[in-house]
Design an enzyme around this catalytic site. Structure first.
Site, mmCIF file in Angstrom:
data_model
loop_
_atom_site.group_PDB
_atom_site.id
_atom_site.type_symbol
_atom_site.label_atom_id
_atom_site.label_comp_id
_atom_site.label_asym_id
_atom_site.label_seq_id
_atom_site.Cartn_x
_atom_site.Cartn_y
_atom_site.Cartn_z
ATOM 1 N N CYS A 166 126.190 76.469 123.649
ATOM 2 C CA CYS A 166 126.533 75.048 123.479
ATOM 3 C C CYS A 166 125.672 74.348 122.445
ATOM 4 C CB CYS A 166 126.417 74.322 124.819
ATOM 5 S SG CYS A 166 124.753 74.334 125.534
ATOM 6 N N CYS A 196 125.073 74.169 130.017
ATOM 7 C CA CYS A 196 126.268 74.981 130.282
ATOM 8 C C CYS A 196 126.028 76.053 131.335
ATOM 9 C CB CYS A 196 126.765 75.623 128.990
ATOM 10 S SG CYS A 196 125.596 76.766 128.237
ATOM 11 N N ASP A 207 115.840 89.645 115.362
ATOM 12 C CA ASP A 207 114.760 88.893 116.003
ATOM 13 C C ASP A 207 113.635 89.875 116.313
ATOM 14 O OD1 ASP A 207 113.882 86.282 117.453
ATOM 15 O OD2 ASP A 207 113.575 87.862 118.943
ATOM 16 N N CYS A 227 120.291 77.884 130.231
ATOM 17 C CA CYS A 227 120.686 76.585 129.684
ATOM 18 C C CYS A 227 121.057 75.658 130.838
ATOM 19 C CB CYS A 227 121.863 76.746 128.720
ATOM 20 S SG CYS A 227 122.415 75.193 127.978
ATOM 21 N N CYS A 280 120.353 76.932 122.689
ATOM 22 C CA CYS A 280 121.375 77.683 123.423
ATOM 23 C C CYS A 280 122.425 78.177 122.440
ATOM 24 C CB CYS A 280 122.019 76.791 124.490
ATOM 25 S SG CYS A 280 123.338 77.624 125.424
ATOM 26 N N GLU A 301 113.814 85.814 110.267
ATOM 27 C CA GLU A 301 113.021 84.594 110.391
ATOM 28 C C GLU A 301 111.839 84.617 109.435
ATOM 29 O OE1 GLU A 301 112.944 82.885 114.743
ATOM 30 O OE2 GLU A 301 112.579 85.045 114.798
ATOM 31 N N ASP A 327 115.560 86.977 123.540
ATOM 32 C CA ASP A 327 115.567 87.583 122.210
ATOM 33 C C ASP A 327 116.987 87.709 121.676
ATOM 34 O OD1 ASP A 327 112.834 87.790 122.486
ATOM 35 O OD2 ASP A 327 112.929 89.834 123.287
#
Length: 454
Positions: free
Chosen positions: A361, A380, A213, A377, A358, A305, A387
């Site tokens: 989850c 959860c 990332d 999140c 997330c 990416e 990052d």
């Protein structure tokens, strides 16, 4: 495979003059050939305006490299009586570049070449980059030592660094030099050898997966938890660049309106600015090379990416920081090094919400501000660095076998302009199918998700 070996040259004063003469000869041949083609095209266009049939027009001039060289050899005694001072390769390379430019323009105009429209070639001025390519003649490495190279009509030129890596491959018979290109950048001469190399891919011992990332605060955050800090070379050089800019403004620079010749002190300041920019660029590339090489050597699968860097730099507040990170250069290095080593590179879809999802989850947040450095999140309750969370989501894409995960395996790039005019629709691209013709809405094109930029 074909690889390029770049060496910095340390020429003498006489060799510098010879190098500049060869580069000027290439520019002259390019402009001469372009003038011949332009006169012919303008004449045919003028005849069409008078209603003359196509069969009665002035015969068109072929712009293939062979035809241009043949015409140049017939006219060089009158067009350039000084042509014997340089190698014939200087003029041949200029005409070959012209042939390529005209072919690209013609294919783009007729629709054979996809992508952005290619404009008609323009004449090169004296401020154009200096370059010259040699494909025949006596050029290569010197056998006596590992610190000199040989160029046609220029002679033996010393290099700033050793050429032992290329020399060992040539001695072993696993490499063959195809051409040599001389360039002048940032106050220094370079020679680039295009080498045909025999390389055997060694199988990877493990099938480890790593996701990268890229960002600004940290240059890269890996899915393994490793964080690569951003050295920010350009930011550290800004103070000196501003000082030199003010110094150049106080000195006598060029003026096209009054034809003012710049002073020697202004030239010295501009040379110092160019050297500082070259230092920043070299330091940035060195860090990216070390990072990309480390990833290719340690892992069998790398996930990155598909960032829209050209759209991201439109943000005036982050443009300099994004450009200083070198995100596009990192991906370029990673892809060709992975191709050399047999490593697979998976590219996540541009619109995949890696930062908003997330990693525990799978719940996707509706909005994530750029200032939120910790991902929380609500489903959860996990709290994790944004990052690192994005890197874990990218790594999970490879584990999914469905093509709808948004990651695609790298393929040979080929011609970067040969792109598709329309993309496939559906979940494979991460975007829903468009509405019907009667229900389609006219809306603004989506912009880059800035929430992924740390």
């Amino acid at each position: 495979m074909i690889r390029a070996y770049l060496f910095a040259l340390d020429p003498t004063a006489d060799q510098v003059e010879a190098l500049r003469s060869h580069c000027g000869g290439q520019r002259f041949a390019f402009n001469w050939g372009l003038g011949q083609i332009k006169v012919n095209l303008d004449q045919r266009e003028a005849e069409r305006s008078y209603g003359i049939d196509e069969s009665d027009l002035t015969p068109s001039v072929s712009w293939s490299a062979y035809s241009l060289r043949k015409t140049w050899n017939q006219a060089k005694e009158h067009a350039a009586p000084w042509w014997v001072e340089n190698s014939k390769e200087a003029y041949s390379s200029g005409l070959a570049n012209l042939a390529t430019a005209l072919t690209n323009w013609s294919n783009s105009r007729s629709g054979k070449r996809k992508g952005m429209k290619v404009r008609f070639p323009r004449f090169k001025g004296k401020r154009a980059p200096l370059s010259c390519r040699f494909t025949t003649g006596a050029f290569g490495l010197v056998d006596t030592d590992r610190r000199h190279v040989k160029l046609p009509r220029i002679g033996i030129v010393r290099t700033h660094e050793s050429t032992r890596k290329l020399a060992r491959r040539i001695e072993a018979g696993t490499a063959r030099i195809r051409s040599a290109t001389v360039t002048f950048r940032s106050g220094r001469w370079f020679v680039t050898f295009s080498v045909d190399v025999e390389r055997i891919h060694e199988p990877m011992q493990s099938e480890s997966v790593v996701a990268v990332d890229l960002g600004i605060k940290s240059l890269a955050v890996l899915s393994t938890g490793e964080v690569v800090s951003n050295p920010k070379h350009l930011e550290h050089a800004q103070r000196e660049l501003r000082r030199l800019g003010r110094q150049a403004a106080r000195r006598l620079g060029p003026d096209r309106r009054t034809k003012q010749v710049p002073s020697n002190r202004w030239r010295q300041t501009q040379a110092r600015i160019a050297r500082l920019h070259a230092y920043v660029g070299n330091a940035r590339q060195d860090g990216l090379h070390k990072l990309s090489t480390s990833l290719v050597r340690r892992h069998a699968i790398v996930v990155v990416e598909d960032l829209n860097v050209a759209g991201m730099v439109r943000n005036r507040r982050l443009a300099r920081h994004i450009a200083g990170a070198g995100m596009g250069e990192f991906r370029r290095q990673l892809e060709y090094k992975a191709d050399w080593s047999g490593v697979r590179v998976h590219v996540a879809d541009r619109w995949y919400p890696s930062s908003k999802t997330c990693s525990a989850c799978g719940v996707v947040k509706a909005k994530l501000r750029l200032s939120e450095r910790i991902f929380t999140c609500e489903s959860c309750g996990i709290r994790i660095d944004r990052d690192f969370n994005a890197a874990r989501n990218l790594a999970a894409l490879v584990q999914a076998s469905s093509p709808s995960c948004g990651a695609t395996e790298n393929e040979p790039a080929g011609n970067p302009r040969q792109t598709r005019t329309a993309r496939a629709t559906g979940t494979a691209t991460g975007r829903p199918a468009p509405r019907g013709a009667g229900q389609r809405r006219h809306r603004k094109a989506p912009t880059q998700d800035t929430s992924r930029v740390p």
